[in-house]
Design a protein around this motif. Structure first.
Motif: not given
Lengths: 398, 280
Positions: A2-3, A5-7, A9-10, B76, B83, B91, B94, B98, B197, B201
């Motif tokens: 998941i971690r 995916n967070r990067y 997606l943008p 995981q 979470y 998500l 994001c 989107l 990162m 960004m």
């Protein structure tokens, strides 16, 4: 993970945004790209084409170039407006800021006139002593025909996209400032404007991009306020108006034989009106914007017809209509070309489909010339009786 | 479908605003931008909430990652448990972004279409205008009578890129400022991949949008600048932006390295905010 995916997606979203905004995805692959459509003029012995970076004089009998101007394409200049031609000169306006006067015999340059960074969209008109043209800075230029010096200028409040109409010493100019101006062609003095300032119609009028047509003291023109007007030149009274379903771009065409006025709107409604009363005679749905003025002629079978070209990529794009009742005089045709779909730098599919036609049809002898701004070919020459394609002309291959 | 649902309403709305506000395109664009920001406010609110929650559980996340780094499956599982306990959707930050993308693309197309400057563009525009107007809307300005819109304001032709680059620079600055004010400083040190990162960004995103605005109509740049300013004001009013975020310091005091988004010096164990330095 998941971690991760967070990067991603943008990143993907950014890519999609970039592709969407910069137009990397394309449904067509045109080699003649631009902001308008090719301009075609036909005379007794030649066809003149303004297309892209050059202007061509074409011998229609053997479909070959008589001359090309400029001989080496200047990529900073683009020609769209139909060339104006008289006995010895050809006048072309360009989409950058210049008017060019050429020798008709060989295409050599006589002189040029440059505006103050204002492009021309409409064509020029050649008078006995002057050449007239309007530019997007709203200025009408009257230039000495021999030397190119400025005889006079007249400023309107917005862009001029149309070709002026020269009739009996008066220059009629339409402007995107929503007015029609009548100027003394010799001096540039304003004789009158329509609508007059402060009149009831003034705030209701829309932009005017078509050249008016005239007959027997009446001007006919369409507007973006979804109307066609018949205006008495002498009294400036509106004789009648006809409401359309979308903007009227094309100049309505008056037919002396039938007394009818044939026009069209950008919803694809082609209509014939009684020119004296404005009464609707018939309407034909062309299923796409009609931008070019209809042309009229008599077919060999005796039918008097109006030909319209249509801006549609689906189905028939040239219609030949009986002017009496609006029925199809012959089957409508689809002028087609080969298109390649693209995504980014990759060709994905190649197929034939109708070209979108905004250029007005032009008659040359027994040929109908159809201007094409989408495909490799700028002219499709159709037999006006059978509507079969006889030849095509491409400026790109020259 | 796209045209009917997104483009046509936006084009007509923009032109109506143009007519209602004295044929002023900038004001029309301002009003439309505010309206769109109001419409997407629930999404941006949720996005901000999710970002803050994620930030709050970062220390626990790092603990799990360190503890189970040799057992990805358990890592995981524990992450998902965290979470769930914190009520965070990974998500959540994001998806609202989107969902806003079609609106941004639609608005871009609306601006470019409404500012039609060439014959082909004007014909295209004619296919998006409502005519005739229904009786109930007869009090609104007739869009057809307003065309073409006046696109010349100050030194700008809104249908073309800004020739003196003022707007692209403002786009970069306001985008960067908005991101910086909204994003809490990363708890990671120079070695932390996520922090790197995030810092990257914060620089690349404004530059990317600034680059795009160099080539697109300046009307769109105005939308971006206005939208960013509204975003800054909104988030400040919500208490979600702060000088701490801007300077990357605990008390909001000035720090050049924090302002520039450079990695903060590693602080002594147990004293600093970051846990990445606390190797176990």
């Amino acid at each position: 993970m998941i971690r991760t995916n967070r990067y991603w997606l943008p990143g993907i979203a950014l890519f999609v945004l970039a592709v969407s905004l910069t137009g990397c995805a394309s449904s067509q692959a045109s080699r003649f790209t631009g902001s308008s459509w090719p301009g075609i003029t036909a005379t007794d012995d030649a066809i003149y084409l303004a297309a892209g970076a050059q202007v061509f004089a074409i011998d229609p009998e053997i479909n070959s170039e008589l001359w090309v101007y400029p001989s080496e394409a200047d990529r900073t200049r683009t020609f769209y407006a139909a060339p104006a031609v008289d006995d010895d000169i050809v006048v072309v306006t360009d989409y950058t800021d210049m008017l060019h006067v050429l020798n008709r015999a060989n295409g050599s340059l006589r002189w040029t006139f440059e505006t103050d960074n204002a492009r021309f969209i409409g064509s020029a008109v050649i008078g006995d002593e002057m050449i007239y043209a309007g530019a997007v800075n709203g200025v009408v230029y009257a230039l000495d025909r021999e030397e190119g010096s400025t005889a006079w200028t007249f400023a309107t409040e917005r862009d001029i996209w149309s070709t002026p109409l020269l009739d009996d010493g008066t220059l009629y100019v339409t402007s995107l400032d929503r007015h029609l101006y009548a100027l003394d062609a010799a001096t540039g003095d304003l004789q009158w404007q329509f609508p007059a300032n402060g009149t009831e119609l003034d705030p209701e009028m829309g932009a005017i991009v078509g050249t008016p047509s005239t007959n027997d003291g009446v001007l006919y023109f369409g507007s973006f306020n979804n109307h066609v007007y018949a205006l008495d030149i002498e009294t400036r009274d509106i004789l009648w108006s006809y409401e359309t379903e979308n903007w009227v771009w094309s100049s309505p065409t008056f037919d002396e034989e039938t007394g009818r006025l044939v026009g069209a709107d950008l919803d694809g409604n082609v209509f014939a009106l009684d020119a004296s009363t404005g009464e609707e005679q018939w309407v034909f749905d062309a299923r796409g914007p009609v931008v070019g003025a209809p042309i009229l002629f008599d077919r060999e079978d005796g039918q008097r017809v109006a030909v319209v070209s249509v801006g549609t990529a689906e189905g028939d794009n040239v219609h030949v209509l009986n002017i009496e009742d609006g029925t199809k005089a012959v089957s409508s045709v689809s002028v087609e070309a080969e298109f390649t779909s693209k995504f980014l730098f990759f060709n994905t599919n190649t197929s034939n489909r109708s070209v979108v036609i905004y250029a007005p049809p032009v008659l040359y002898g027994d040929l109908l010339l159809i201007g094409d701004h989408q495909s490799t070919y700028q002219i499709h020459a159709l037999d006006r009786e059978t509507m079969l394609e006889r030849w095509t002309f491409s400026s790109v291959d020259s | 479908m796209w045209n009917t649902l997104i483009i046509d309403p936006l084009v007509n709305l923009l032109i109506w605003f143009y007519g209602l506000f004295g044929d002023n395109y900038i004001i029309a664009l301002l009003v439309l931008t505010v309206l769109i920001r109001l419409l997407v406010f629930p999404l941006t609110w949720r996005q901000q909430k999710s970002t803050t929650s994620m930030q709050e559980i970062q220390p626990q996340l790092k603990e799990i990652q360190e503890k189970y780094k040799s057992d990805p499956e358990t890592q995981q599982k524990k992450t998902m448990e965290l979470y769930r306990e914190a009520g965070v959707n990974p998500l959540g930050g994001c998806l609202p972004t989107l969902i806003q993308f079609p609106i941004l693309i639609g608005l871009y197309q609306t601006i470019t279409r409404s500012l039609a400057a060439s014959p082909l563009q004007l014909i295209e525009l004619s296919q998006h205008i409502y005519h005739p107007l229904p009786e109930a809307l007869a009090w609104l300005p007739n869009p057809s009578a307003l065309i073409p819109l006046n696109s010349h304001v100050w030194w700008l032709n809104l249908a073309a890129p800004d020739p003196i680059y003022v707007l692209p620079i403002l786009v970069v600055l306001t985008t960067w400022l908005q991101q910086k004010l909204m994003t809490p400083p990363s708890s990671g040190g120079a070695q932390d991949q996520a922090a790197a990162m995030s810092r990257s960004m914060q620089v690349t995103m404004p530059l990317f949008i600034g680059y795009i605005s160099l080539t697109l109509p300046s009307g769109l740049s105005i939308y971006w600048v206005v939208s960013n300013i509204i975003g800054i004001v909104t988030y400040t009013a919500m208490g979600r932006s702060s000088l701490k975020n801007l300077f990357g310091t605990e008390d909001g005091s000035f720090s050049l390295t924090g302002l520039l988004g450079l990695p903060q010096p590693e602080e002594p164990k147990g004293k600093g905010r970051g846990r990445s330095s606390a190797k176990k």
